[in-house]
Design a protein around this motif. Structure first.
Motif, PDB file in Angstrom:
ATOM      1  N   ALA A 143     -16.045   2.705 -18.643  1.00  0.00           N
ATOM      2  CA  ALA A 143     -16.548   0.996 -18.982  1.00  0.00           C
ATOM      3  C   ALA A 143     -18.690   0.856 -18.443  1.00  0.00           C
ATOM      4  CB  ALA A 143     -15.692   0.311 -18.378  1.00  0.00           C
ATOM      5  N   PHE A 175     -21.144   1.224 -20.919  1.00  0.00           N
ATOM      6  CA  PHE A 175     -21.139   0.755 -22.062  1.00  0.00           C
ATOM      7  C   PHE A 175     -21.402  -0.517 -21.064  1.00  0.00           C
ATOM      8  CE2 PHE A 175     -18.065   3.975 -23.355  1.00  0.00           C
ATOM      9  CZ  PHE A 175     -19.288   4.312 -24.764  1.00  0.00           C
ATOM     10  N   MET A 176     -21.485  -1.063 -19.895  1.00  0.00           N
ATOM     11  CA  MET A 176     -21.523  -2.317 -19.559  1.00  0.00           C
ATOM     12  C   MET A 176     -22.681  -2.492 -18.689  1.00  0.00           C
ATOM     13  SD  MET A 176     -20.387  -5.405 -20.998  1.00  0.00           S
ATOM     14  CE  MET A 176     -20.694  -6.710 -19.840  1.00  0.00           C
ATOM     15  N   MET A 207     -25.005   1.427 -14.705  1.00  0.00           N
ATOM     16  CA  MET A 207     -24.076   2.625 -15.832  1.00  0.00           C
ATOM     17  C   MET A 207     -24.350   3.818 -15.165  1.00  0.00           C
ATOM     18  SD  MET A 207     -26.328   2.975 -19.503  1.00  0.00           S
ATOM     19  CE  MET A 207     -27.761   4.591 -18.339  1.00  0.00           C
TER      20      MET A 207
END
Length: 463
Positions: free
Chosen positions: A60, A63-64, A403
């Protein structure tokens, strides 16, 4: 005067809430590996599938990471934190649902080749729907902890007014983070006990409910507390620079380093947990409540990280970051290499304050646990070296670093695959290789060779 007292009281409440959230970051993150032992047991000892929850949690971040940094600019710290807590609640709730939803519905069948007694054995097993639900919950929780990681450090600094006070709050929050990481595998292991065919997520449901309760309480507390928002972009203008963080060689090498570091930090205790909990011929040969013992031993790793961070905060004024990185990477390489070569028949008794059953574990496990003292200072050290001299590009670099936390999901998964093919201890050669890279970074990779790039705070172009 009354207004000042009100602000101070409000800040104190917000600080306490942030401390809880700092602890929740590691609590939610470190649930994945020990819970993974349940799935690994159900899937015929397949530790790769067992580590998939950890993988989804860290995936995650990929992507976040950058979007989380953008959210701070667009909606501010407070709203980003509130969204993170809401998402975290949903993720934990979905994981809890996996304890009773879809357990009897098989999605597909898989074949796994594992080593037993020096021989490769092919095993077939069904992958149930509740495993997919669990992975979804872990992925959602990954969004939560990524956003919280982006929020909590700068928010504590703001609430402390910056400077020494802000740094003190961050260090305190980091200590609570390590304390939570210490307790989580211990609690999970205690709830699981010995793995049996009946062991399921329901065994750790109390921890999931506690975590959801903390998120709910923190959500309402933060909702009613005023948080300073000095960095919000209220003009709506997009700022464009002539260069980017990617133009700095030491930043690029540092990003790779942080990717490897998180893989090291999670991979060492994660694989160790599987190794100690595995009561087959491939495991460490621990007798009794192996999962409980594994959780207790791994908890020491996180406790040593707490001690290491505390010691580093004391000596950092006199000892350079680069010297600390060179020292801890060298020591960690030595510890892991010795652990790999020591046979598992060389054992030591588990201290009674950890487990009173009189069990013994391989000495190699204690050597790997000692690596916690080394990994404790690596994140801050690599980050500081990588952003040195970046000036106005530091904020963008921070998003890139967040990231790259995805390395904590990818590299332990690779290590688990190696463990399934070559054995648990052989998989630690991957850790050695990553540590060697960090040693290179401390020796030469951290040097800024792009000093010709302007890094002052002036805006070159505004659209």
């Amino acid at each position: 005067m009354n207004q000042v007292k009100t602000n101070q009281k409000g800040n104190l409440i917000a600080i306490i809430a942030m401390f809880f959230l700092f602890a929740m970051i590691s609590f939610v993150t470190n649930l994945a590996a020990p819970i993974g032992t349940i799935w690994g047991y159900k899937f015929a000892g397949n530790s790769v599938l067992g580590m998939m929850g950890n993988m989804m949690n860290f995936l995650a971040y990929l992507f976040m990471g950058i979007p989380a940094g953008n959210l701070l600019v667009k909606i501010g710290y407070k709203k980003t934190a509130l969204w993170a807590m809401a998402i975290g609640f949903v993720g934990l709730f979905v994981q809890w649902l996996s304890s009773f939803v879809g357990a009897d519905v098989n999605v597909f069948e898989m074949t796994s080749t594992v080593k037993e007694g020096g021989m490769e054995v092919v095993k077939n097993y069904q992958v149930p729907l509740n495993f997919i639900i669990y992975l979804l919950g872990a992925f959602i929780c990954g969004f939560c902890v990524c956003m919280l990681n982006t929020v909590v450090n700068p928010m504590l600094n703001l609430l402390g007014g910056g400077g020494n006070r802000g740094n003190q709050l961050i260090q305190t929050g980091g200590s609570l983070n390590s304390l939570s990481a210490t307790l989580t595998p211990f609690f999970v292991g205690a709830l699981i006990g010995s793995l049996t065919p009946e062991t399921s997520i329901s065994n750790v449901a109390p921890l999931l409910w506690i975590a959801m309760g903390v998120f709910v309480a923190a959500f309402f507390i933060v909702s009613f507390v005023a948080i300073p928002e000095p960095n919000m972009n209220k003009s709506g203008k997009q700022v464009k620079y002539s260069h980017s963080p990617w133009n700095f060689r030491h930043l690029v090498l540092g990003v790779i380093g942080i990717f490897f570091y998180v893989g090291i930090e999670i991979g060492i205790p994660g694989t160790l947990n599987f190794y100690l909990a595995d009561q087959s011929a491939n495991g460490a040969g621990v007798e009794g409540a192996a999962s409980t013992i594994a959780g207790a031993i791994v908890a020491i790793y996180w406790l040593l990280m707490l001690i290491g961070r505390f010691c580093s905060s004391i000596i950092s004024g006199a000892v350079s970051t680069r010297a600390q990185i060179l020292t801890v990477t060298s020591v960690a390489i030595a510890l892991v290499v010795v652990a790999i070569f020591l046979p598992k028949t060389v054992t030591l008794p588990v201290p009674e304050f950890i487990y009173e059953g009189g069990a013994t574990v391989p000495v190699s496990a204690f050597l790997l646990v000692l690596c916690g003292l080394c990994t404790s200072v690596m994140w801050g050290g690599i980050f500081n070296l990588a952003v040195e001299g970046l000036g106005k590009y530091t904020a963008q670099a921070s998003g890139i670093f967040m990231m790259m936390v995805v390395g904590g999901g990818i590299m332990p998964l690779v290590q688990s695959w190696i463990a399934s093919v070559a054995g648990y201890m052989s998989s630690y050669w991957l850790v050695v290789a990553m540590l060697v890279y960090l040693l290179f970074y401390g020796v030469a990779g951290c040097k800024n060779v792009n000093t010709d790039i302007p890094v002052d705070d002036s805006v070159e172009n505004a659209l």
